[in-house]
Enzyme design. Structure first.
Site, short mmCIF file in Angstrom:
data_model
loop_
_atom_site.label_atom_id
_atom_site.label_comp_id
_atom_site.label_asym_id
_atom_site.label_seq_id
_atom_site.Cartn_x
_atom_site.Cartn_y
_atom_site.Cartn_z
N ASP A 260 0.74 -1.44 0.07
CA ASP A 260 0.03 0.06 0.00
C ASP A 260 0.82 1.15 -0.05
OD1 ASP A 260 1.02 -0.55 2.73
OD2 ASP A 260 -1.18 -0.98 3.41
N ASN B 242 -7.73 -3.88 14.22
CA ASN B 242 -9.38 -4.18 13.76
C ASN B 242 -9.20 -5.17 12.80
OD1 ASN B 242 -8.31 -2.87 11.49
ND2 ASN B 242 -9.80 -1.37 11.47
N HIS C 45 -7.24 -5.46 10.15
CA HIS C 45 -6.94 -4.90 8.50
C HIS C 45 -5.66 -5.70 8.03
CE1 HIS C 45 -5.05 -0.97 9.63
NE2 HIS C 45 -4.06 -2.06 9.38
N GLU D 7 -10.01 -2.59 5.42
CA GLU D 7 -10.55 -2.32 6.84
C GLU D 7 -11.73 -3.36 7.02
OE1 GLU D 7 -8.96 -0.59 8.73
OE2 GLU D 7 -8.21 1.22 7.91
C1 F6R Z 1 1.32 -1.74 6.33
C2 F6R Z 1 -0.01 -2.08 6.32
C3 F6R Z 1 -0.49 -2.46 7.33
C4 F6R Z 1 0.06 -2.91 8.74
C5 F6R Z 1 -0.76 -2.78 9.80
C6 F6R Z 1 0.09 -3.21 11.27
O1 F6R Z 1 1.89 -1.95 4.98
O2 F6R Z 1 -0.34 -2.47 5.20
O3 F6R Z 1 -1.86 -3.48 7.21
O4 F6R Z 1 0.66 -4.05 8.66
O5 F6R Z 1 -1.49 -1.57 10.08
O6 F6R Z 1 0.89 -2.12 11.53
P1 F6R Z 1 2.05 -2.26 12.68
O7 F6R Z 1 2.98 -3.25 12.32
O8 F6R Z 1 2.59 -0.88 12.64
O9 F6R Z 1 1.19 -2.68 14.10
#
Ligand code: F6R
Length: 243
Positions: free
Chosen positions: A67, A136, A138, A143
């Site tokens: 992303d 959550n 995702h 989401e």
């Molecule tokens: C990052 C992404 C997100 C993260 C998720 C967890 O490219 O796509 O889905 O993997 O938000 O983030 P952290 O590791 O910072 O808790």
């Protein structure tokens, strides 16, 4: 879903790194899917150490990130492109053409999403995809929703994700509200998936994702159906798993 528990985030990073190193030994021109966030950092540090020790050659690998924020140029310090070059690509000696991220400042975002999926297909599809998970459930910026998403798309960030990402920006107002993200189906099509999760704050979502109902309300739960997914969790994140 295979579950591996490591003592702490460093152990999780090292185990995940060995899977990526093994993948590149088997297939030096692998197509890797990568993620940003805090959880992959110990993994990226382990990959950089492996390269310094002469145990990793990623010169023929191609990568596609999950992303990118809409509205941030690649040079913006908080862009996911900048994150990847800072934490991994530069230290692996990447050439720019090896690394792909969606272009969050493309004039036509819908066309950019279609171009990104086509580029993944043209590269032969993703061999091994790294994922983190949001509180959550995702994955990427997919989401909780009423249905699983398909291809790469423009996603609105939820307030909880904006709040979670706020720590990287001067104020909440500066956190972008939209992102381009691989869809759940894009992710699911990867031939192998490594999901890393660490910390007690993710124990509930780890349980829901790995052992709860398979539902788009917990996007990562779809990984229970994926034939080749490894969940690597630290003891704190795995604390509530029953199976
Ligand atoms: C990052 C992404 C997100 C993260 C998720 C967890 O490219 O796509 O889905 O993997 O938000 O983030 P952290 O590791 O910072 O808790």
């Amino acid at each position: 879903m295979q579950v591996i528990v490591g003592k702490n985030p460093k152990a999780v990073g090292e185990m995940a790194a060995s899977l990526f190193i093994a993948q590149l030994l088997r297939k030096p021109d692998s197509v890797l899917g990568l993620a940003t966030g805090s959880t992959p950092l110990p993994l990226y540090e382990a990959l950089v150490r492996a390269r310094q020790a002469g145990a990793l050659d990623a010169s023929r690998a191609v990568t596609f990130n999950l992303d990118e924020y809409v509205g941030l140029v690649p040079e913006h310090p908080q862009s996911y492109c900048a994150f990847m070059w800072k934490h991994l690509f530069a230290d692996l000696g990447f050439r720019p053409e090896q690394a792909h991220l969606p272009n969050g400042v493309a004039g036509d975002l819908e066309a950019e999403c279609a171009r990104y999926d086509a580029a993944i297909d043209a590269a032969g599809g993703i061999d091994l995809q790294l994922l983190g998970i949001g509180h959550n459930g995702h994955i990427g910026f997919n989401e909780p929703d009423k249905a699983f998403s398909h291809g790469t798309r423009v996603a609105e960030l939820t307030s909880s994700t904006i709040e979670a990402n706020r720590r990287f920006f001067a104020s909440e107002k500066e956190v972008p509200r939209r992102a381009l993200t691989m869809g759940v189906l894009t992710i699911f099509r990867a031939r192998g998936i490594v999901l890393v999760v660490t910390g007690a704050a993710k124990a509930d979502i780890t349980l829901a994702m790995a052992e709860g109902d398979i539902t788009p309300e917990v996007p990562a739960s779809v990984l229970q159906l994926h034939p080749n997914t490894v969940l690597i969790a630290d003891e704190a994140a795995a604390a509530k798993l029953r199976r």
